[in-house]
Design a protein around this motif. Structure first.
Motif, PDB file in Angstrom:
ATOM      1  N   ILE A  23       0.782  -1.231  -0.140  1.00  0.00           N
ATOM      2  CA  ILE A  23       0.058  -0.024  -0.083  1.00  0.00           C
ATOM      3  C   ILE A  23       1.015   1.390   0.014  1.00  0.00           C
ATOM      4  O   ILE A  23       0.846   2.176  -0.748  1.00  0.00           O
ATOM      5  N   GLU A  24       1.779   1.226   0.798  1.00  0.00           N
ATOM      6  CA  GLU A  24       2.879   2.307   0.997  1.00  0.00           C
ATOM      7  C   GLU A  24       3.373   2.820  -0.538  1.00  0.00           C
ATOM      8  O   GLU A  24       3.825   3.898  -0.969  1.00  0.00           O
ATOM      9  N   ALA A  25       3.914   1.486  -1.191  1.00  0.00           N
ATOM     10  CA  ALA A  25       4.659   1.560  -2.361  1.00  0.00           C
ATOM     11  C   ALA A  25       3.725   2.250  -3.369  1.00  0.00           C
ATOM     12  O   ALA A  25       4.254   2.896  -4.489  1.00  0.00           O
ATOM     13  N   VAL A  26       2.525   1.855  -3.539  1.00  0.00           N
ATOM     14  CA  VAL A  26       1.400   2.419  -4.327  1.00  0.00           C
ATOM     15  C   VAL A  26       1.474   3.898  -4.218  1.00  0.00           C
ATOM     16  O   VAL A  26       1.373   4.495  -5.221  1.00  0.00           O
ATOM     17  N   HIS A  27       1.251   4.149  -2.990  1.00  0.00           N
ATOM     18  CA  HIS A  27       1.070   5.731  -2.739  1.00  0.00           C
ATOM     19  C   HIS A  27       2.187   6.611  -3.231  1.00  0.00           C
ATOM     20  O   HIS A  27       2.065   7.532  -3.839  1.00  0.00           O
ATOM     21  N   TYR A  28       3.278   5.960  -2.797  1.00  0.00           N
ATOM     22  CA  TYR A  28       4.605   6.723  -3.366  1.00  0.00           C
ATOM     23  C   TYR A  28       4.736   6.634  -4.935  1.00  0.00           C
ATOM     24  O   TYR A  28       5.075   8.023  -5.137  1.00  0.00           O
ATOM     25  N   ASP A  29       4.227   5.648  -5.431  1.00  0.00           N
ATOM     26  CA  ASP A  29       4.316   5.864  -6.804  1.00  0.00           C
ATOM     27  C   ASP A  29       3.426   6.933  -7.481  1.00  0.00           C
ATOM     28  O   ASP A  29       3.607   7.630  -8.394  1.00  0.00           O
ATOM     29  N   TYR A  30       2.397   6.918  -6.948  1.00  0.00           N
ATOM     30  CA  TYR A  30       1.212   8.016  -7.358  1.00  0.00           C
ATOM     31  C   TYR A  30       1.841   9.328  -7.168  1.00  0.00           C
ATOM     32  O   TYR A  30       1.709  10.210  -7.872  1.00  0.00           O
ATOM     33  N   PHE A  31       2.591   9.740  -6.003  1.00  0.00           N
ATOM     34  CA  PHE A  31       3.068  10.883  -5.444  1.00  0.00           C
ATOM     35  C   PHE A  31       4.113  11.249  -6.861  1.00  0.00           C
ATOM     36  O   PHE A  31       4.003  12.226  -7.246  1.00  0.00           O
ATOM     37  N   CYS A  32       4.921  10.012  -7.093  1.00  0.00           N
ATOM     38  CA  CYS A  32       6.045  10.491  -7.984  1.00  0.00           C
ATOM     39  C   CYS A  32       5.596  10.692  -9.193  1.00  0.00           C
ATOM     40  O   CYS A  32       6.165  11.359 -10.048  1.00  0.00           O
ATOM     41  N   ALA A  33       4.289  10.151  -9.595  1.00  0.00           N
ATOM     42  CA  ALA A  33       3.671  10.283 -10.831  1.00  0.00           C
ATOM     43  C   ALA A  33       3.090  11.497 -11.058  1.00  0.00           C
ATOM     44  O   ALA A  33       2.543  12.094 -12.190  1.00  0.00           O
ATOM     45  N   GLY A  83      10.262  15.552  -3.729  1.00  0.00           N
ATOM     46  CA  GLY A  83       9.268  16.548  -4.085  1.00  0.00           C
ATOM     47  C   GLY A  83       9.655  17.864  -3.639  1.00  0.00           C
ATOM     48  O   GLY A  83       9.472  18.999  -4.412  1.00  0.00           O
ATOM     49  N   GLU A  84      10.547  18.105  -2.584  1.00  0.00           N
ATOM     50  CA  GLU A  84      10.855  19.523  -2.021  1.00  0.00           C
ATOM     51  C   GLU A  84      11.762  19.919  -3.031  1.00  0.00           C
ATOM     52  O   GLU A  84      12.881  19.294  -3.406  1.00  0.00           O
TER      53      GLU A  84
END
Length: 198
Positions: A23-33, A83-84
């Motif tokens: 779940i954490e990995a999917v969230h991370y991928d979405y943020f990166c995308a 991100g920053e």
């Protein structure tokens, strides 16, 4: 596709319970995308749903809170790594709140025919929303809400815990009773039919 099976009445909450790192990995991928809002894997996560699978009430509440913790971890990792300084907006943490029918897992989430009154629906949603808020949610994403009565029950919850949006089937979007409650700040359309204009 991460090869995860969602063929369960808990849907993504099954992965939340058994493979939270995914779940954490999917969230991370979405943020990166490019996602500016992350939505927790709590759409189908409820105390009654987890109880039906043999979890205790305490475990259920911990997993509901975990859905926000994983989203928060993914945001922190994304922001620290890329991100920053990128010019991107700092992502918002949205707690997904599915309809009562998502707990039933019988397709009624698209019809809203539960045989429950507004107060029963309020009682179902209120504690879960408080748990999500206490865990660090910044807004609520009340998604795929199929009935006016359930929408009004959620609106009552949101008047007590501010900062939410709901998505509805199109006929409910501009219903006068919902407009007057002044809790809907974003209108989203999902699970509809696409037809090219012209």
């Amino acid at each position: 596709n991460r090869g995860l099976s969602l063929a369960d009445s808990l849907w993504s909450a099954k992965v939340l319970a058994e493979q939270p790192e995914e779940i954490e990995a999917v969230h991370y991928d979405y943020f990166c995308a490019g996602a500016d809002i992350g939505i927790s894997a709590s759409y189908q996560a409820s105390v009654p749903g987890f109880l039906s699978k043999g979890y205790t009430e305490q475990q259920a509440k911990e997993m509901i809170a975990r859905s926000i913790a994983l989203l928060k971890q993914a945001r922190q990792r994304f922001w620290a790594e890329s991100g920053e300084g990128s010019g991107r907006a700092y992502p918002i943490l949205a707690a997904s709140v599915g309809p009562y029918g998502a707990y039933l897992a019988d397709g009624s989430e698209y019809r809203g025919e539960y045989g429950l009154g507004r107060q029963e629906l309020y009682a179902f949603h209120r504690e879960r929303m408080q748990d999500l808020w206490n865990a660090g949610a910044e807004i609520f994403a009340c998604e795929t809400i199929p009935s006016l009565e359930e929408s009004k029950a959620l609106a009552e919850c949101m008047q007590e815990i501010p900062g939410a949006y709901q998505s509805y089937p199109a006929p409910l979007v501009f219903h006068q009773e919902l407009v007057q409650l002044r809790v809907v700040v974003i209108v989203a359309f999902a699970c509809g039919y696409y037809r090219r204009a012209g």
